[in-house]
Design an enzyme around this catalytic site. Structure first.
Site: not given
Ligand code: NAP
Ligand code: G4F
Length: 321
Positions: A123, A125, A147
């Site tokens: 990520s 992050e 995280y």
């Molecule tokens: P998400 O919607 O939160 O999905 C997370 C998945 O992980 C769900 O299927 C959840 O299952 C499963 N899970 C959580 N804990 C587990 C465990 N202990 N054992 C087995 N399964 C488990 O996340 P996403 O947005 O699809 O992201 C996918 C991956 O990419 C994550 O690793 C996230 O950190 C990473 N990532 C995401 C972003 C982004 O912007 N979306 C960016 C960079 C990296 P349940 O349905 O049972 O909760």
């Molecule tokens: O949507 P966010 O919660 O995403 P964040 O923290 O960037 O993390 C996501 O992206 C990561 C990749 O860089 C992934 F690894 C991670 O798993 C996840 O998918 O927040 C985005 C921004 C932050 O700066 C936060 O402070 O939005 C700002 N924000 C402002 N108000 C808020 C809010 N975020 C959330 N969730 N809720 C608010 O009310």
């Protein structure tokens, strides 16, 4: 027929990736956690075409069993505790899932079949308090949340197993990516869903935290293709995946409310409780390596993404009426 195991198949990315792999002709297995109520909403429309195996990243034996049963050519490790604010409330659990869970899966691969190709969902992050802009594969990490720290561990253990055991293991450093399937707690979906609800008279206001933060937001449907491309190269190489454009949370709010014809400043309230103990102020990715070596480029731009999400939220509300 190629076989793939997807952890996190019930999540946003897992649901898109499994669908993509099915279209490519893969036999798809998904790892799911046992729950008293099943939440397979995102994969309901193709559930009969994938095989779900029970397992948990906390449980080593369940991972070995899942690999032994599915005998995959490729494993995509997308499961994690992925919500940044929750990682301050549950730092140890986040470390167990998001950091050590990666080692458990890599150990399972080492035991069952070292020929399995492994993708780790790293990520942006990890860049946290950024050392340079834009961020590339060479930018040092400075994570700002439990995280982010856990993801940095997951990244380096993936590199280490590649170098120690000659496993084809790659880490995709993906910047934020969103979709109509995004969880409601993440800021994009929180905003698009609220804009749709306010438009339909179901909600009066929207509470947000830091409007100044900047993110490089792309479409999840584009990003999962990059995961597959990374695993289908001659060499295991880590890549940054991003759009190369950064926007403030404020811009996201403006685009979403404009889509429903409302003035966002009348509805958005700042709630200090939503401001994070340590913020990542600016993320902007340089995905030129992915472009040159994988031929990968994003197709959906920021405005298109937010409008797509607002439209989907409006349609879902109207379908329920
Ligand atoms: P998400 O919607 O939160 O999905 C997370 C998945 O992980 C769900 O299927 C959840 O299952 C499963 N899970 C959580 N804990 C587990 C465990 N202990 N054992 C087995 N399964 C488990 O996340 P996403 O947005 O699809 O992201 C996918 C991956 O990419 C994550 O690793 C996230 O950190 C990473 N990532 C995401 C972003 C982004 O912007 N979306 C960016 C960079 C990296 P349940 O349905 O049972 O909760
Ligand atoms: O949507 P966010 O919660 O995403 P964040 O923290 O960037 O993390 C996501 O992206 C990561 C990749 O860089 C992934 F690894 C991670 O798993 C996840 O998918 O927040 C985005 C921004 C932050 O700066 C936060 O402070 O939005 C700002 N924000 C402002 N108000 C808020 C809010 N975020 C959330 N969730 N809720 C608010 O009310």
């Amino acid at each position: 027929m190629k076989r793939a195991l997807v952890t996190g198949i019930t999540g946003q990315d897992g649901s898109y990736l499994a669908e993509f792999l099915l279209q490519k002709g893969y036999q798809v297995y998904g790892l799911v956690r046992r729950s008293s109520t099943e939440s397979f909403e995102r994969i309901d429309h193709y559930r009969d075409r994938v095989t779900l195996l029970q397992g948990d990243l906390l449980d080593q034996n369940s991972l070995i069993a899942a690999l032994s049963e599915s005998r995959p050519h490729e494993v995509y490790n997308l499961a994690a505790q992925s919500f940044v604010p929750a990682s301050w409330n549950q730092p140890v659990l986040t470390g167990e899932f998001t950091a050590l869970g990666v080692t458990r899966m890599l150990e399972a691969i080492r035991v069952v079949d070292k020929g399995i190709r492994f993708y780790q969902a790293s990520s942006s992050e990890m860049f946290g308090r950024v050392r340079e802009t834009p961020q590339s594969e060479h930018t040092p990490f400075y994570p700002r949340s439990p995280y982010g720290v856990a993801k940095a561990y997951g990244h380096f253990i993936t590199v280490n197993y590649r170098e120690s055991y000659d496993i084809f293991a790659v880490s995709g450093i993906l910047f934020n990516h969103e979709s109509p399937r995004r969880g409601l707690e993440f800021v994009t979906r929180k905003v698009t869903n609220a804009a749709a609800r306010i438009k339909r008279g179901l909600q009066q206001e929207l509470k947000l935290g830091n409007l100044d933060a900047r993110r490089d937001w792309g479409f999840a449907g584009d990003y999962i293709e990059a995961m597959w491309l990374m695993l289908n190269q001659p060499e295991p190489i880590d890549y940054v995946i991003a759009t190369g454009k950064s926007h403030q949370v404020r811009d996201l709010v403006a685009v979403a409310f404009e889509r429903v014809g409302l003035d966002w400043e009348r509805y958005v309230k700042i709630d200090p409780a939503l401001v994070r103990p340590a913020e990542v102020d600016l993320l902007l990715g340089d995905a030129s390596l992915a472009k040159s070596r994988l031929g990968w480029e994003p197709r959906v731009d920021f405005e298109g993404l937010i409008r797509m999400m607002v439209d989907a939220d409006l349609a879902a509300l109207d379908a329920r009426r």
